[in-house]
Design a protein around this motif. Sequence first.
Motif, PDB file in Angstrom:
ATOM      1  N   GLY A 192       0.760  -1.240   0.000  1.00 23.43           N
ATOM      2  CA  GLY A 192       0.000   0.000   0.000  1.00 23.43           C
ATOM      3  C   GLY A 192       0.790   1.288   0.000  1.00 23.43           C
ATOM      4  N   ALA A 193       2.118   1.221  -0.179  1.00 22.17           N
ATOM      5  CA  ALA A 193       2.926   2.440  -0.189  1.00 22.17           C
ATOM      6  C   ALA A 193       2.516   3.348  -1.350  1.00 22.17           C
ATOM      7  N   LYS A 194       2.432   4.656  -1.080  1.00 19.81           N
ATOM      8  CA  LYS A 194       1.972   5.610  -2.099  1.00 19.81           C
ATOM      9  C   LYS A 194       3.120   6.291  -2.820  1.00 19.81           C
ATOM     10  N   TYR A 195       4.143   6.710  -2.071  1.00 19.90           N
ATOM     11  CA  TYR A 195       5.229   7.486  -2.663  1.00 19.90           C
ATOM     12  C   TYR A 195       6.489   6.627  -2.732  1.00 19.90           C
ATOM     13  N   ILE A 196       6.843   6.214  -3.953  1.00 21.46           N
ATOM     14  CA  ILE A 196       8.003   5.346  -4.166  1.00 21.46           C
ATOM     15  C   ILE A 196       8.830   5.935  -5.302  1.00 21.46           C
ATOM     16  N   VAL A 197      10.117   6.185  -5.052  1.00 19.93           N
ATOM     17  CA  VAL A 197      10.996   6.704  -6.101  1.00 19.93           C
ATOM     18  C   VAL A 197      12.238   5.823  -6.189  1.00 19.93           C
ATOM     19  N   ASP A 198      12.706   5.635  -7.411  1.00 20.58           N
ATOM     20  CA  ASP A 198      13.839   4.747  -7.693  1.00 20.58           C
ATOM     21  C   ASP A 198      15.090   5.594  -7.907  1.00 20.58           C
ATOM     22  N   SER A 199      16.079   5.407  -7.048  1.00 17.21           N
ATOM     23  CA  SER A 199      17.302   6.225  -7.130  1.00 17.21           C
ATOM     24  C   SER A 199      18.135   5.916  -8.363  1.00 17.21           C
ATOM     25  N   THR A 200      17.829   4.822  -9.064  1.00 10.25           N
ATOM     26  CA  THR A 200      18.577   4.486 -10.286  1.00 10.25           C
ATOM     27  C   THR A 200      17.911   5.042 -11.544  1.00 10.25           C
ATOM     28  N   ALA A 201      16.733   5.636 -11.413  1.00  9.99           N
ATOM     29  CA  ALA A 201      15.999   6.152 -12.576  1.00  9.99           C
ATOM     30  C   ALA A 201      16.547   7.513 -12.999  1.00  9.99           C
ATOM     31  N   PRO A 202      16.569   7.793 -14.310  1.00 13.00           N
ATOM     32  CA  PRO A 202      17.041   9.111 -14.782  1.00 13.00           C
ATOM     33  C   PRO A 202      16.219  10.260 -14.212  1.00 13.00           C
ATOM     34  N   SER A 203      14.966  10.000 -13.904  1.00 13.40           N
ATOM     35  CA  SER A 203      14.078  11.051 -13.386  1.00 13.40           C
ATOM     36  C   SER A 203      14.055  11.114 -11.866  1.00 13.40           C
ATOM     37  N   PHE A 204      15.035  10.493 -11.209  1.00  9.33           N
ATOM     38  CA  PHE A 204      15.010  10.367  -9.752  1.00  9.33           C
ATOM     39  C   PHE A 204      14.818  11.698  -9.037  1.00  9.33           C
ATOM     40  N   MET A 205      15.619  12.703  -9.356  1.00  7.00           N
ATOM     41  CA  MET A 205      15.541  13.970  -8.631  1.00  7.00           C
ATOM     42  C   MET A 205      14.187  14.651  -8.821  1.00  7.00           C
ATOM     43  N   ASP A 206      13.657  14.594 -10.028  1.00  7.46           N
ATOM     44  CA  ASP A 206      12.330  15.168 -10.268  1.00  7.46           C
ATOM     45  C   ASP A 206      11.262  14.379  -9.518  1.00  7.46           C
ATOM     46  N   ASP A 207      11.354  13.055  -9.554  1.00  8.64           N
ATOM     47  CA  ASP A 207      10.375  12.211  -8.866  1.00  8.64           C
ATOM     48  C   ASP A 207      10.423  12.452  -7.358  1.00  8.64           C
ATOM     49  N   LEU A 208      11.653  12.559  -6.836  1.00  2.00           N
ATOM     50  CA  LEU A 208      11.817  12.781  -5.401  1.00  2.00           C
ATOM     51  C   LEU A 208      11.269  14.153  -5.001  1.00  2.00           C
ATOM     52  N   THR A 209      11.589  15.164  -5.775  1.00  4.63           N
ATOM     53  CA  THR A 209      11.103  16.510  -5.470  1.00  4.63           C
ATOM     54  C   THR A 209       9.579  16.563  -5.482  1.00  4.63           C
ATOM     55  N   ASN A 210       8.958  15.953  -6.470  1.00  9.24           N
ATOM     56  CA  ASN A 210       7.496  15.945  -6.558  1.00  9.24           C
ATOM     57  C   ASN A 210       6.875  15.258  -5.337  1.00  9.24           C
ATOM     58  N   ALA A 211       7.489  14.147  -4.900  1.00  7.35           N
ATOM     59  CA  ALA A 211       6.975  13.436  -3.725  1.00  7.35           C
ATOM     60  C   ALA A 211       7.137  14.281  -2.464  1.00  7.35           C
ATOM     61  N   LEU A 212       8.219  15.041  -2.398  1.00  9.68           N
ATOM     62  CA  LEU A 212       8.440  15.904  -1.239  1.00  9.68           C
ATOM     63  C   LEU A 212       7.466  17.079  -1.224  1.00  9.68           C
ATOM     64  N   VAL A 213       7.138  17.602  -2.390  1.00 12.88           N
ATOM     65  CA  VAL A 213       6.137  18.671  -2.466  1.00 12.88           C
ATOM     66  C   VAL A 213       4.791  18.161  -1.952  1.00 12.88           C
ATOM     67  N   GLU A 214       4.427  16.954  -2.358  1.00 11.11           N
ATOM     68  CA  GLU A 214       3.132  16.394  -1.968  1.00 11.11           C
ATOM     69  C   GLU A 214       3.068  16.049  -0.479  1.00 11.11           C
ATOM     70  N   THR A 215       4.156  15.535   0.057  1.00 12.62           N
ATOM     71  CA  THR A 215       4.133  15.098   1.459  1.00 12.62           C
ATOM     72  C   THR A 215       4.585  16.170   2.437  1.00 12.62           C
ATOM     73  N   GLY A 216       5.432  17.086   1.975  1.00  7.40           N
ATOM     74  CA  GLY A 216       6.018  18.062   2.883  1.00  7.40           C
ATOM     75  C   GLY A 216       7.092  17.482   3.774  1.00  7.40           C
ATOM     76  N   ALA A 217       7.678  16.355   3.393  1.00 10.24           N
ATOM     77  CA  ALA A 217       8.692  15.691   4.219  1.00 10.24           C
ATOM     78  C   ALA A 217       9.963  16.531   4.294  1.00 10.24           C
ATOM     79  N   THR A 218      10.436  16.767   5.511  1.00 11.21           N
ATOM     80  CA  THR A 218      11.680  17.510   5.729  1.00 11.21           C
ATOM     81  C   THR A 218      12.649  16.739   6.629  1.00 11.21           C
ATOM     82  N   LEU A 219      12.349  15.467   6.867  1.00  9.99           N
ATOM     83  CA  LEU A 219      13.200  14.607   7.692  1.00  9.99           C
ATOM     84  C   LEU A 219      13.421  13.292   6.962  1.00  9.99           C
TER      85      LEU A 219
END
Length: 380
Positions: A219-246
């Motif tokens: 059931g995990a919602k936000y999953i990003v693959d560090s080996t993907a070319p789009s990793f930084m964009d995917d990670l940033t988008n997930a952080l915008v949605e969640t507001g994670a700062t830790l």
Amino acid sequence: MSADTKTGLQLRSLIKSSGELEISLASVPTPEPAEDQIVVRVEASPINPSDLGLLVGAGDMTTAKASGSKDAPVITAKVPDAAMKAMAGRLDESMPVGNEGAGVVIKTGSSDEAKALMGKTVAMIGGAMYAQYRCLRARDVLVLPDGITPAEGASCFVNPLTALGMTETMRREGHTALVHTAAASNLGQMLNKICLKDRIGLVNIVRSAEQADILRKIGAKYIVDSTAPSFMDDLTNALVETGATLAFDAIGGGKLAGQILTAMEIAANKTAKVYSRYGSSVHKQVYIYGGLDPRPVELNRAFGMAWGVGGWLLFPFLQKIGAADGAKLRARVVAELKTTFASHYTQVVSLQEALQLSNIAVYNKRATGEKFLINPNKGA
């Protein structure tokens, strides 16, 4: 204590000043329990990454060789010269291994608290668990509920309390969501279940599509693959949605911690109302709690001035929050042992089988989905 339990096998790890790692089994006397103590027949103890740090140390396991006999195997390996300085504190000292485990109480001291545990299945922490028998204070074990086997309770300390410690740290430090690396691990799956149940945003960083599938199935919602070319964009988008700062980082070395802080900075600036040449005023924190990558941590400093990178370990955290709050976390683990905190193992091995080169090659990889459980009394 019956004659056949007066001694028991214990797995020990030794790094010699000559630069050699030696892992072997020793026959050790089983202590007579003091008034407030119990003796436990250990029937299950997991091999966690933290155990491997002591078990193999800095040994180069590509050089490992087996000797001894089937009942008393001995593994030796070279320790690189460059790593010997870091091992200085344990040189020529044979050390018992195994952080946690579970088993059945077979003898007790004379106190009422101890005697009440006779025959009970209990979980334990405190080292030297890769052994057939373990003597501890009665107050230091956790009685498992009826119907819970030693195998089901063997991992109820390190991974569950670490995962709960992460969410508790988040709350205490004023964050509202989390990032976790090596997220498909046994611990990572527990963390996902906690966050889903407690409605906490969690960004999972994995390293393969297979690992992502593991998390999607629970059931995990936000999953990003560090080996993907789009990793930084995917990670940033997930952080915008969640507001994670830790973030809690099991990798340790390389660029990942810096990449997480950079993505957090980009995400924070997307919602910033005022520009600052010093970067976002939102504090961004990465705690390194593992060392899957032994390289230095690389920080590219593209994340302003409000940030931190530090270490995080379970036992100092538990000491910090105190006995009462620690007991609350343990109570939750017991209540959800078959659900949130269920552990899954690919293989159950005896002490002797744990020292087979073929098995060491598997569990020393620390690979997701290849968790081993030692039953020191298997076949005994």
